[in-house]
Structure formats: C-alpha cells, structure tokens
Design a protein around this motif. Structure first.
Motif, PDB file in Angstrom:
ATOM      1  N   ASP A 475      25.734  37.701  93.149  1.00  0.00           N
ATOM      2  CA  ASP A 475      26.778  37.409  92.161  1.00  0.00           C
ATOM      3  C   ASP A 475      26.612  38.296  90.921  1.00  0.00           C
ATOM      4  O   ASP A 475      27.604  38.775  90.343  1.00  0.00           O
ATOM      5  CB  ASP A 475      26.716  35.941  91.743  1.00  0.00           C
ATOM      6  CG  ASP A 475      27.163  34.993  92.852  1.00  0.00           C
ATOM      7  OD1 ASP A 475      27.749  35.469  93.841  1.00  0.00           O
ATOM      8  OD2 ASP A 475      26.904  33.774  92.706  1.00  0.00           O
ATOM      9  N   ALA A 476      25.368  38.507  90.505  1.00  0.00           N
ATOM     10  CA  ALA A 476      25.114  39.354  89.341  1.00  0.00           C
ATOM     11  C   ALA A 476      25.632  40.759  89.581  1.00  0.00           C
ATOM     12  O   ALA A 476      26.220  41.388  88.678  1.00  0.00           O
ATOM     13  CB  ALA A 476      23.615  39.368  89.035  1.00  0.00           C
ATOM     14  N   PHE A 477      25.433  41.267  90.783  1.00  0.00           N
ATOM     15  CA  PHE A 477      25.900  42.624  91.084  1.00  0.00           C
ATOM     16  C   PHE A 477      27.414  42.691  91.149  1.00  0.00           C
ATOM     17  O   PHE A 477      28.010  43.728  90.824  1.00  0.00           O
ATOM     18  CB  PHE A 477      25.286  43.106  92.405  1.00  0.00           C
ATOM     19  CG  PHE A 477      24.165  44.074  92.189  1.00  0.00           C
ATOM     20  CD1 PHE A 477      24.404  45.423  92.064  1.00  0.00           C
ATOM     21  CD2 PHE A 477      22.864  43.623  92.071  1.00  0.00           C
ATOM     22  CE1 PHE A 477      23.372  46.320  91.836  1.00  0.00           C
ATOM     23  CE2 PHE A 477      21.824  44.493  91.844  1.00  0.00           C
ATOM     24  CZ  PHE A 477      22.074  45.853  91.732  1.00  0.00           C
ATOM     25  N   GLU A 478      28.045  41.635  91.533  1.00  0.00           N
ATOM     26  CA  GLU A 478      29.504  41.643  91.617  1.00  0.00           C
ATOM     27  C   GLU A 478      30.147  41.781  90.246  1.00  0.00           C
ATOM     28  O   GLU A 478      31.209  42.392  90.096  1.00  0.00           O
ATOM     29  CB  GLU A 478      30.003  40.364  92.292  1.00  0.00           C
ATOM     30  CG  GLU A 478      29.785  40.355  93.804  1.00  0.00           C
ATOM     31  CD  GLU A 478      30.447  39.147  94.454  1.00  0.00           C
ATOM     32  OE1 GLU A 478      31.248  38.473  93.766  1.00  0.00           O
ATOM     33  OE2 GLU A 478      30.164  38.889  95.634  1.00  0.00           O
ATOM     34  N   ASP A 510      13.456  42.658  97.265  1.00  0.00           N
ATOM     35  CA  ASP A 510      14.181  42.933  98.510  1.00  0.00           C
ATOM     36  C   ASP A 510      15.645  42.538  98.394  1.00  0.00           C
ATOM     37  O   ASP A 510      16.543  43.267  98.833  1.00  0.00           O
ATOM     38  CB  ASP A 510      13.529  42.179  99.670  1.00  0.00           C
ATOM     39  CG  ASP A 510      12.118  42.656  99.965  1.00  0.00           C
ATOM     40  OD1 ASP A 510      11.780  43.792  99.574  1.00  0.00           O
ATOM     41  OD2 ASP A 510      11.352  41.896 100.585  1.00  0.00           O
ATOM     42  N   VAL A 511      15.893  41.376  97.794  1.00  0.00           N
ATOM     43  CA  VAL A 511      17.275  40.906  97.658  1.00  0.00           C
ATOM     44  C   VAL A 511      18.035  41.788  96.679  1.00  0.00           C
ATOM     45  O   VAL A 511      19.214  42.099  96.887  1.00  0.00           O
ATOM     46  CB  VAL A 511      17.292  39.432  97.199  1.00  0.00           C
ATOM     47  CG1 VAL A 511      18.732  38.966  96.964  1.00  0.00           C
ATOM     48  CG2 VAL A 511      16.613  38.542  98.230  1.00  0.00           C
ATOM     49  N   LEU A 512      17.361  42.218  95.612  1.00  0.00           N
ATOM     50  CA  LEU A 512      18.013  43.101  94.636  1.00  0.00           C
ATOM     51  C   LEU A 512      18.416  44.422  95.288  1.00  0.00           C
ATOM     52  O   LEU A 512      19.532  44.919  95.076  1.00  0.00           O
ATOM     53  CB  LEU A 512      17.058  43.338  93.466  1.00  0.00           C
ATOM     54  CG  LEU A 512      17.593  44.097  92.239  1.00  0.00           C
ATOM     55  CD1 LEU A 512      18.851  43.444  91.707  1.00  0.00           C
ATOM     56  CD2 LEU A 512      16.530  44.158  91.159  1.00  0.00           C
ATOM     57  N   ARG A 513      17.526  44.974  96.090  1.00  0.00           N
ATOM     58  CA  ARG A 513      17.863  46.222  96.795  1.00  0.00           C
ATOM     59  C   ARG A 513      19.023  46.004  97.767  1.00  0.00           C
ATOM     60  O   ARG A 513      19.919  46.849  97.884  1.00  0.00           O
ATOM     61  CB  ARG A 513      16.636  46.738  97.552  1.00  0.00           C
ATOM     62  CG  ARG A 513      15.509  47.224  96.655  1.00  0.00           C
ATOM     63  CD  ARG A 513      14.432  47.909  97.457  1.00  0.00           C
ATOM     64  NE  ARG A 513      13.282  48.267  96.639  1.00  0.00           N
ATOM     65  CZ  ARG A 513      12.136  47.590  96.619  1.00  0.00           C
ATOM     66  NH1 ARG A 513      11.987  46.530  97.389  1.00  0.00           N
ATOM     67  NH2 ARG A 513      11.147  47.967  95.830  1.00  0.00           N
ATOM     68  N   ALA A 514      19.008  44.862  98.475  1.00  0.00           N
ATOM     69  CA  ALA A 514      20.076  44.567  99.434  1.00  0.00           C
ATOM     70  C   ALA A 514      21.417  44.388  98.726  1.00  0.00           C
ATOM     71  O   ALA A 514      22.460  44.855  99.219  1.00  0.00           O
ATOM     72  CB  ALA A 514      19.723  43.303 100.223  1.00  0.00           C
ATOM     73  N   ALA A 515      21.405  43.748  97.564  1.00  0.00           N
ATOM     74  CA  ALA A 515      22.642  43.561  96.810  1.00  0.00           C
ATOM     75  C   ALA A 515      23.187  44.902  96.329  1.00  0.00           C
ATOM     76  O   ALA A 515      24.403  45.146  96.358  1.00  0.00           O
ATOM     77  CB  ALA A 515      22.381  42.628  95.621  1.00  0.00           C
ATOM     78  N   ALA A 516      22.298  45.786  95.899  1.00  0.00           N
ATOM     79  CA  ALA A 516      22.718  47.116  95.460  1.00  0.00           C
ATOM     80  C   ALA A 516      23.313  47.903  96.626  1.00  0.00           C
ATOM     81  O   ALA A 516      24.348  48.574  96.483  1.00  0.00           O
ATOM     82  CB  ALA A 516      21.537  47.864  94.865  1.00  0.00           C
ATOM     83  N   GLN A 517      22.673  47.813  97.789  1.00  0.00           N
ATOM     84  CA  GLN A 517      23.174  48.531  98.954  1.00  0.00           C
ATOM     85  C   GLN A 517      24.533  47.994  99.389  1.00  0.00           C
ATOM     86  O   GLN A 517      25.439  48.767  99.745  1.00  0.00           O
ATOM     87  CB  GLN A 517      22.166  48.421 100.107  1.00  0.00           C
ATOM     88  CG  GLN A 517      22.561  49.190 101.358  1.00  0.00           C
ATOM     89  CD  GLN A 517      22.739  50.680 101.108  1.00  0.00           C
ATOM     90  OE1 GLN A 517      22.047  51.259 100.264  1.00  0.00           O
ATOM     91  NE2 GLN A 517      23.667  51.302 101.820  1.00  0.00           N
ATOM     92  N   GLU A 521      27.998  50.174  99.635  1.00  0.00           N
ATOM     93  CA  GLU A 521      28.817  50.233 100.850  1.00  0.00           C
ATOM     94  C   GLU A 521      30.237  49.782 100.569  1.00  0.00           C
ATOM     95  O   GLU A 521      31.211  50.376 101.064  1.00  0.00           O
ATOM     96  CB  GLU A 521      28.178  49.367 101.937  1.00  0.00           C
ATOM     97  CG  GLU A 521      26.850  49.921 102.445  1.00  0.00           C
ATOM     98  CD  GLU A 521      26.149  48.984 103.416  1.00  0.00           C
ATOM     99  OE1 GLU A 521      26.681  47.868 103.630  1.00  0.00           O
ATOM    100  OE2 GLU A 521      25.092  49.365 103.960  1.00  0.00           O
ATOM    101  N   LEU A 522      30.379  48.717  99.753  1.00  0.00           N
ATOM    102  CA  LEU A 522      31.710  48.217  99.426  1.00  0.00           C
ATOM    103  C   LEU A 522      32.489  49.236  98.617  1.00  0.00           C
ATOM    104  O   LEU A 522      33.661  49.496  98.894  1.00  0.00           O
ATOM    105  CB  LEU A 522      31.595  46.907  98.649  1.00  0.00           C
ATOM    106  CG  LEU A 522      32.921  46.258  98.220  1.00  0.00           C
ATOM    107  CD1 LEU A 522      33.736  45.886  99.448  1.00  0.00           C
ATOM    108  CD2 LEU A 522      32.652  45.019  97.368  1.00  0.00           C
ATOM    109  N   GLU A 523      31.832  49.855  97.632  1.00  0.00           N
ATOM    110  CA  GLU A 523      32.512  50.849  96.814  1.00  0.00           C
ATOM    111  C   GLU A 523      32.855  52.086  97.628  1.00  0.00           C
ATOM    112  O   GLU A 523      33.878  52.739  97.396  1.00  0.00           O
ATOM    113  CB  GLU A 523      31.648  51.203  95.607  1.00  0.00           C
ATOM    114  CG  GLU A 523      31.518  50.059  94.606  1.00  0.00           C
ATOM    115  CD  GLU A 523      30.635  50.392  93.419  1.00  0.00           C
ATOM    116  OE1 GLU A 523      29.968  51.450  93.459  1.00  0.00           O
ATOM    117  OE2 GLU A 523      30.618  49.608  92.454  1.00  0.00           O
ATOM    118  N   GLY A 524      32.018  52.379  98.624  1.00  0.00           N
ATOM    119  CA  GLY A 524      32.316  53.507  99.499  1.00  0.00           C
ATOM    120  C   GLY A 524      33.546  53.244 100.337  1.00  0.00           C
ATOM    121  O   GLY A 524      34.372  54.144 100.562  1.00  0.00           O
TER     122      GLY A 524
END
Length: 527
Positions: A475-478, A510-517, A521-524
């Motif tokens: 949610d933070a990354f969104e 691990d979760v932070l890296r996954a959220a960034a990835q 991918e979504l922005e791509g």
C-alpha cells in the motif's frame, strides 16, 4: 531435533569427569553415585539440544519444570542432570540411571559449569560486550569491523546472527543461553578466532546467560523505555543492565553519558569506567573522558563525520558510515570500545568509518530514482528509537515521509500510544499494521497505537490501517511518489513474524523489494 545454535560446538571438546564437576561446584548427589569413568563433554539447558556426553541442566520454567524433559535428555545421551530441589523431587520417582546433581540455583550455575566444561574458552579470546536499549547491534558491528582490522578471525553473537569467521546462522535471540555462549566460544577457540563481540540484553543479564564469562571490556549505549513488562519499571531495567558492569563480569567499561542513566552508571559502576559524550553541547561534553566536539550529520546515505576528543585532549577526525545523530553516538562508543580492547586508535577510527551495511539498521533497500521512492528498513521499536529514525530520514526526504509501523504483542503495552503519537507528529503518512502480535489480538494492538495517533490527528488524516504487514508495504508503494521516502520500522532484520504462537517466514526487506518490483512491472505495462 538439535537447534542450529545447539550444533555450534567444538569438534574436539574437552572432557571432564562428573565426579570432578561435583567437587568443583560442591554439588549434592541424588540417586546414582557418579563413577570415576563417567565423562561429560558439553552442557545444555534445552533437552532437544542434548548430545551424547552432555550435562542436562533442568531449570524451573514459567509453566513447567525442565526436569519433566529429563527422559528426552537421557535418550539423547545425557550423562548427568543438574537441577534444584524441586527438579530432584520430580525425578525421584523416575529414578534416572544417571547422577542427579542438586544446587539451589542451577540457572546461576549453568554458565560457570559450561565454562568449566569447555576449559574456559574465553581466556584465549578478546571479548567485548555491548548493552543498552538501542544501538547494541549497530555498535557491535562497528566494534567487530575494528577488531577484524587487527584479528585474522573474529566472532559475533547478537540479535542478527551467530558468526564465526565467514560462517553464520540466524540468531534465535539477542543473547543465547549460557551453555550455548560457552560452546560457541569453544568453537571460536578451536577455529582460531581471537576476538568476539557480543550483544548482551537485559533479559540475559537477569537470567544469567553470560554467567561464567568475564568480558575484557563492556559498553553501554543508552537506556530508554522498553521491556517494562519484564523489568517492572525503569529502575528495575537499569538495575539489570548494570549487572554487566559488575566485578567478575567485566574488567573495564565504556559508558555513553548522554542520558541520566549513563551518567549514573558511570558514577556507580564498581569497575573502571570511561565516559563518552556525543551530544557536542552540554556539561557532559566538557567533563567526559571522550567527547564528540563537532559533528556533520550525514544526509542521503552519506554517513556522518565528527571530531572525537580523547582523554589527553587530542582531537581525532572520525566518521560513521550510517546517517543520523544516533549513529555518531554508536560509532564513537565503538571506537573507544575497540581501542580499549587492544586495537590502536587510528585503526579503530578508520575501520568503523568504513564498516559495511548492517542488516535492518537504517538499511537502504530501494533507492530513489526512475519514479521510485526511497525505501528503508529500520529496527526502531521503542519510542526514542522511532524519534531518532524519523529525525534521520526527514532531511533526506524532499516529499512525504511515509511510515509503516506497528508494535509487539505480549510486550510493554504502555509504549503503543506513545509510538502512535510520535508517528503522527513526525511522519506525513502513517500505515499502522502488525509487528509480532504473538498471543494478542492484532486489532487491539493497532487500536492502542491509533489512540496515540488521535491525540495529534483527531480526524486520522493520512492515516491508514492494514491487517497484513505485507499489504501495508505494498500500500505504501501504491501511494508513494519518487520524492517520497518509505520507512518500515519495528522488525528490521527479523526473518519471521509471530502470529498466534506460529512463526511465519517473513522479512521486511524481501517484501519491500517485491513491492518495488511489482510497481516497476505495473508502470512498465502502463507505459
């Protein structure tokens, strides 16, 4: 099954007769009289970690006495049992086929007995202990960096790991049980390690986990609100921390005197103590043995530089590889500790200044740029630590500071609204979620945090609640932009999350890296 730390033992252990153990510690014997050929080669307080030749130390627990697990220990190969009168009574009916050795306080004796069984392995190793509420891990890693500059092989025992040379395993707690401490020291000695840095928790000091070990030098970082569910109040907390500075527990000490507790410890400790002031201004800066006289607090991952004045008045240029005032304090303490442990001062200063990243301590996991916010993980889980973490991050945040945090279950409940109030005052966006609920209802913990938030933000503006810690990070990354900073506090390096008594594999990084990835991918796709 033997635990990973239970397997950290020397391949060629010392062996001693059980009859000599009885004589050395003036133990009474029940049941089988030890024969002169009965040999012990190790000590364990956990029946599941017992190996052939061990002495099993059966302790009184919160819910059940360790003597009830004697059968498991004997099946694993225990050659004798050490317990108290209550344990001896429990064992009397079973009539175990090994000697039952009785003492009034087997917990207090576990460390000295283990040290004796392993031929006092610390005598060949330079030992440094670090205690305090916050900063133990960071300071310990800084000290180890300095010791490695002068020792070919070193060891670390602490919150993150148990390490000998390049080999490490996850640590089950800040300070392991006394027999494990001694067996790891024996393994270090066998492998040629000549220096060891250890984090020493207040629980460990109250429960005798460093019994049988006299440190060469010990350090104190600070005392802030934490663990009052165990210690009762700050006075009890201070009393247990002070145990590390007792005669026979340490030869000399180094104490940061930035708070009233450090000043009191420096004044009352019965061993020789040097004081360190890191506040730059104030009376302690003038009277302390060592003092930070100026500091340029680092920004955006550039560490901090500072000037450290020594007892002779000479000023030394020094640095911390981590940003924030708190890490100037950690680095200054580490330099003095390493120096008093035998590292020459210029070497200690250089090594601390170039120490590598420390897991879960202001750790940069996602770098700002290409549309991504800066993402950090920090272990801050007390009110004071949260203030310092947010203070350190604010200057490097051009946009909003987004805080993802919670508070532990089955721990000090009084700090929960305090954490909420701090977050509401110092962060722009809050996402309140779970840390380690343990046996408590997670919603009740979050509600206590939110009660503190409401004292600052009655309308809960820019405050969110997430029932899943992983979802909270996503949610933070969104909502984050490139100018924002996301800081996730409370768990740091921890590899699990405890919910309703079950440990689930989980790590914030691990979760932070996954959220960034996922965002990349979504922005791509959108592009």
């Amino acid at each position: 099954m033997t635990s990973p730390q239970g397997r950290m033992r020397p391949q060629h252990p010392a062996r001693h007769r059980v009859v000599d153990l009885v004589a050395a510690f003036d133990l009474s014997v029940r049941g089988v009289v030890p024969g002169h050929d009965a040999l012990l080669s190790g000590v364990s307080v956990a029946s599941g970690d017992v190996q052939p030749g061990d002495l099993f130390v059966a302790l009184s627990g919160l819910k059940v006495h360790g003597a009830t697990y004697a059968a498991q220990a004997l099946e694993a190969g225990a050659v004798a049992i050490l317990t108290d009168e209550a344990g001896a009574e429990l064992l009397a009916a079973a009539q175990p086929p090994v000697p039952v050795l009785v003492t009034a306080d087997p917990r207090a004796l576990a460390g000295p007995v283990a040290a004796w069984a392993h031929d006092h392995p610390a005598h060949g190793i330079v030992t440094v202990g670090v205690t305090g509420t916050n900063g133990k891990t960071t300071t310990s890693y800084f000290v180890d960096a300095a010791l490695r500059a002068q020792h070919a092989s070193t060891g670390v025992m602490g919150t993150v790991e148990l390490r000998i040379g390049p080999e490490a395993i996850e640590s089950p707690r800040t300070t392991v049980e006394a027999p494990v401490v001694q067996s790891i020291l024996a393994l270090m000695h066998e492998r040629g390690a000549t220096a060891c840095t250890m984090e020493v928790s207040s629980h460990a000091l109250a429960l005798g986990r460093v019994g049988g070990l006299e440190f060469d030098v010990v350090g104190f970082t600070n005392l802030q609100r934490d663990h009052l569910d165990f210690h009762g109040d700050m006075e009890g907390y201070f009393r247990d921390k002070s145990r590390l500075f007792a005669v026979g527990q340490a030869r000399r000490g180094v104490v940061v005197v930035d708070d009233e507790w450090g000043q009191r410890l420096a004044a009352e400790a019965p061993i020789p103590v040097e004081s360190v002031s890191t506040l730059v201004e104030g009376p302690s800066a003038q009277t302390a043995d060592w003092a930070v006289t100026s500091a340029d607090i680092g920004l955006d991952g550039i560490g901090s530089s500072f000037t450290l004045r020594g007892p002779d008045g000479t000023e030394h240029a020094a640095a911390s590889p981590l940003p924030g005032r708190v890490n100037v304090s950690n680095a200054a303490l580490a330099i003095v500790l390493a120096h008093r442990a035998g590292v020459d001062l210029p070497t200690a200063i250089a090594a601390v200044g170039h120490a590598s990243a420390i897991p879960g301590r202001m750790e940069r996991v996602v770098e700002r740029g290409d549309g991504m916010p800066l993402g950090l993980v920090d272990y801050a889980h007390t009110p004071d630590a949260l203030v310092l973490a947010l203070d350190a991050v604010r200057p490097i945040t051009p946009g909003r500071l987004i805080l993802v945090f919670g508070s532990d279950g089955d721990r000090d409940q009084g700090k929960r609204p305090m954490m909420g109030e701090i977050g509401a005052r110092q962060a722009d966006v809050l996402i309140v979620t779970d840390e380690n609920p343990r046996s408590e209802e997670p919603a009740a913990i979050r509600a206590a945090i939110l009660s503190g938030v409401r004292t600052v933000r009655p309308d809960l503006a820019d405050v969110h609640e997430a029932t899943s810690r992983s979802q909270a990070i996503h949610d933070a990354f969104e909502i984050a932009t490139e100018r924002d900073t996301i800081i996730i506090t409370g768990k740091g390096h921890e590899p699990t999350q405890e919910i309703a008594g079950v440990f689930h594999r989980y790590n914030d990084r691990d979760v932070l890296r996954a959220a960034a990835q996922a965002r990349r991918e979504l922005e791509g796709q959108d592009a």
